[in-house]
Design a protein around this motif. Sequence first.
Motif, PDB file in Angstrom:
ATOM      1  N   THR A   1       0.821  -1.211   0.000  1.00  0.00           N
ATOM      2  CA  THR A   1       0.000   0.000   0.000  1.00  0.00           C
ATOM      3  C   THR A   1       0.853   1.258   0.000  1.00  0.00           C
ATOM      4  O   THR A   1       0.459   2.288  -0.555  1.00  0.00           O
ATOM      5  N   ASN A   2       2.055   1.194   0.593  1.00  0.00           N
ATOM      6  CA  ASN A   2       2.921   2.369   0.637  1.00  0.00           C
ATOM      7  C   ASN A   2       3.757   2.532  -0.630  1.00  0.00           C
ATOM      8  O   ASN A   2       4.579   3.441  -0.728  1.00  0.00           O
ATOM      9  N   GLY A   3       3.571   1.630  -1.612  1.00  0.00           N
ATOM     10  CA  GLY A   3       4.282   1.748  -2.873  1.00  0.00           C
ATOM     11  C   GLY A   3       5.479   0.834  -3.017  1.00  0.00           C
ATOM     12  O   GLY A   3       6.040   0.705  -4.113  1.00  0.00           O
ATOM     13  N   PHE A   4       5.920   0.174  -1.950  1.00  0.00           N
ATOM     14  CA  PHE A   4       7.069  -0.733  -2.016  1.00  0.00           C
ATOM     15  C   PHE A   4       6.769  -1.891  -2.957  1.00  0.00           C
ATOM     16  O   PHE A   4       5.719  -2.531  -2.868  1.00  0.00           O
TER      17      PHE A   4
ATOM     18  N   THR B   1       7.928 -21.766   0.007  1.00  0.00           N
ATOM     19  CA  THR B   1       8.542 -20.439   0.076  1.00  0.00           C
ATOM     20  C   THR B   1       7.722 -19.426  -0.709  1.00  0.00           C
ATOM     21  O   THR B   1       7.561 -18.269  -0.297  1.00  0.00           O
ATOM     22  N   PHE B   2       7.189 -19.859  -1.835  1.00  0.00           N
ATOM     23  CA  PHE B   2       6.294 -19.011  -2.634  1.00  0.00           C
ATOM     24  C   PHE B   2       5.062 -18.614  -1.819  1.00  0.00           C
ATOM     25  O   PHE B   2       4.645 -17.455  -1.815  1.00  0.00           O
ATOM     26  N   ARG B   3       4.472 -19.562  -1.104  1.00  0.00           N
ATOM     27  CA  ARG B   3       3.292 -19.271  -0.279  1.00  0.00           C
ATOM     28  C   ARG B   3       3.633 -18.310   0.849  1.00  0.00           C
ATOM     29  O   ARG B   3       2.832 -17.435   1.214  1.00  0.00           O
ATOM     30  N   ALA B   4       4.833 -18.459   1.413  1.00  0.00           N
ATOM     31  CA  ALA B   4       5.260 -17.541   2.471  1.00  0.00           C
ATOM     32  C   ALA B   4       5.384 -16.123   1.919  1.00  0.00           C
ATOM     33  O   ALA B   4       5.016 -15.142   2.585  1.00  0.00           O
ATOM     34  N   TYR B   5       5.894 -16.017   0.697  1.00  0.00           N
ATOM     35  CA  TYR B   5       5.986 -14.711   0.027  1.00  0.00           C
ATOM     36  C   TYR B   5       4.602 -14.096  -0.125  1.00  0.00           C
ATOM     37  O   TYR B   5       4.386 -12.910   0.186  1.00  0.00           O
ATOM     38  N   LEU B   6       3.637 -14.894  -0.580  1.00  0.00           N
ATOM     39  CA  LEU B   6       2.282 -14.381  -0.782  1.00  0.00           C
ATOM     40  C   LEU B   6       1.662 -13.904   0.524  1.00  0.00           C
ATOM     41  O   LEU B   6       0.956 -12.885   0.545  1.00  0.00           O
ATOM     42  N   ASN B   7       1.909 -14.600   1.612  1.00  0.00           N
ATOM     43  CA  ASN B   7       1.351 -14.173   2.898  1.00  0.00           C
ATOM     44  C   ASN B   7       1.834 -12.782   3.283  1.00  0.00           C
ATOM     45  O   ASN B   7       1.072 -11.977   3.842  1.00  0.00           O
ATOM     46  N   VAL B   8       3.086 -12.484   2.980  1.00  0.00           N
ATOM     47  CA  VAL B   8       3.614 -11.150   3.272  1.00  0.00           C
ATOM     48  C   VAL B   8       2.937 -10.124   2.364  1.00  0.00           C
ATOM     49  O   VAL B   8       2.550  -9.035   2.813  1.00  0.00           O
ATOM     50  N   VAL B   9       2.777 -10.460   1.096  1.00  0.00           N
ATOM     51  CA  VAL B   9       2.086  -9.557   0.177  1.00  0.00           C
ATOM     52  C   VAL B   9       0.664  -9.305   0.656  1.00  0.00           C
ATOM     53  O   VAL B   9       0.181  -8.160   0.684  1.00  0.00           O
ATOM     54  N   PHE B  10      -0.042 -10.373   1.040  1.00  0.00           N
ATOM     55  CA  PHE B  10      -1.417 -10.224   1.519  1.00  0.00           C
ATOM     56  C   PHE B  10      -1.496  -9.275   2.715  1.00  0.00           C
ATOM     57  O   PHE B  10      -2.457  -8.517   2.861  1.00  0.00           O
ATOM     58  N   ALA B  11      -0.474  -9.334   3.566  1.00  0.00           N
ATOM     59  CA  ALA B  11      -0.486  -8.538   4.796  1.00  0.00           C
ATOM     60  C   ALA B  11      -0.320  -7.044   4.515  1.00  0.00           C
ATOM     61  O   ALA B  11      -0.840  -6.206   5.258  1.00  0.00           O
ATOM     62  N   TYR B  12       0.401  -6.705   3.438  1.00  0.00           N
ATOM     63  CA  TYR B  12       0.745  -5.306   3.221  1.00  0.00           C
ATOM     64  C   TYR B  12       0.199  -4.713   1.918  1.00  0.00           C
ATOM     65  O   TYR B  12       0.422  -3.535   1.637  1.00  0.00           O
ATOM     66  N   ALA B  13      -0.504  -5.514   1.122  1.00  0.00           N
ATOM     67  CA  ALA B  13      -1.157  -5.009  -0.084  1.00  0.00           C
ATOM     68  C   ALA B  13      -2.664  -5.057   0.123  1.00  0.00           C
ATOM     69  O   ALA B  13      -3.148  -5.596   1.120  1.00  0.00           O
ATOM     70  N   GLY B  14      -3.416  -4.507  -0.800  1.00  0.00           N
ATOM     71  CA  GLY B  14      -4.873  -4.512  -0.665  1.00  0.00           C
ATOM     72  C   GLY B  14      -5.509  -3.889  -1.890  1.00  0.00           C
ATOM     73  O   GLY B  14      -4.865  -3.691  -2.930  1.00  0.00           O
ATOM     74  N   THR B  15      -6.777  -3.548  -1.784  1.00  0.00           N
ATOM     75  CA  THR B  15      -7.475  -2.982  -2.935  1.00  0.00           C
ATOM     76  C   THR B  15      -6.876  -1.646  -3.373  1.00  0.00           C
ATOM     77  O   THR B  15      -6.842  -1.338  -4.566  1.00  0.00           O
TER      78      THR B  15
END
Length: 278
Positions: free
Chosen positions: A128-131, A165-179
């Motif tokens: 969400t912050n652009g990272f 490891t791919f799923r772990a990556y997605l969990n981080v994305v889910f936590a900090y990305a959104g609509t």
Amino acid sequence: MKFYIILCICCLYVLQGVGQEPDGRNTLIRSEGTSVLVRIVPPWGYTRIGVKEGSFGEYLRNLPLRSHGSRVHYFDGGEKRNRKVYCAVVDLDIGNRDLQQCADAVIRLRAEYLYHRKAYDKIHFNFTNGFRADYTKWAEGYRISVKGNRVSWYKAKEEDYSYPTFRAYLNVVFAYAGTLSLAKELVSVSIDAMQIGDVFIQGGSPGHAVIVIAMAIDKTTGNKLYLLAQSYMPAQDIHVLNNLQNGNISPWYDLKSTGRVMTPEWTFVTGDLKRFKD
């Protein structure tokens, strides 16, 4: 020869509109089907719109489904109460944390498609912050440090492109990305130019997003229909949406409808349609 004829008939049965009979009986759900392609057939007179082999569209319309009658569950095992919302449940895990919500489900489907095609360099999403979080960086052993609004990479692991490891990556994305972040990443498209894989999205808190997973066309009139899938809040199984506004064609939605797109749990406008850039 008999086998060949039967096989051809079966193929036409899946691809052409044999769902709604001329007398109006709605038989668009084939309970024995184990994928979107086989389970949900177009209404009478409609034919599925073709997709390129290996495309995102092909992946989506062949999504595996759990057995007919399966219920949507939340990440914690609870059951989604309103069963009128959906007609089928996608056979894909959601993890045990409240992460894979609406925009995350769209991200998950896109990432799964690219991962299984080994298009690793195309898997990247913005926080969400652009990272920008690139999967290749994560697979190389780097991890993400988040301190307030400051986000950075640091080396922590050995190279690993495995699925866990791919799923772990997605969990981080889910936590900090959104609509909000996903809406900025996607590009707007005209409703008339809709393709499988396009997304209706409204960025906000919470905002919402649903994805087009199949399309069909009446070749006589040129009219098109489409299917939608979503996750929601709290994190829950991805499911195929019913069309509560038009039971005659549900779960299909009519592209000729202009203005609002009324899904069971959110109302979009046609201008909310967007697409992944690459």
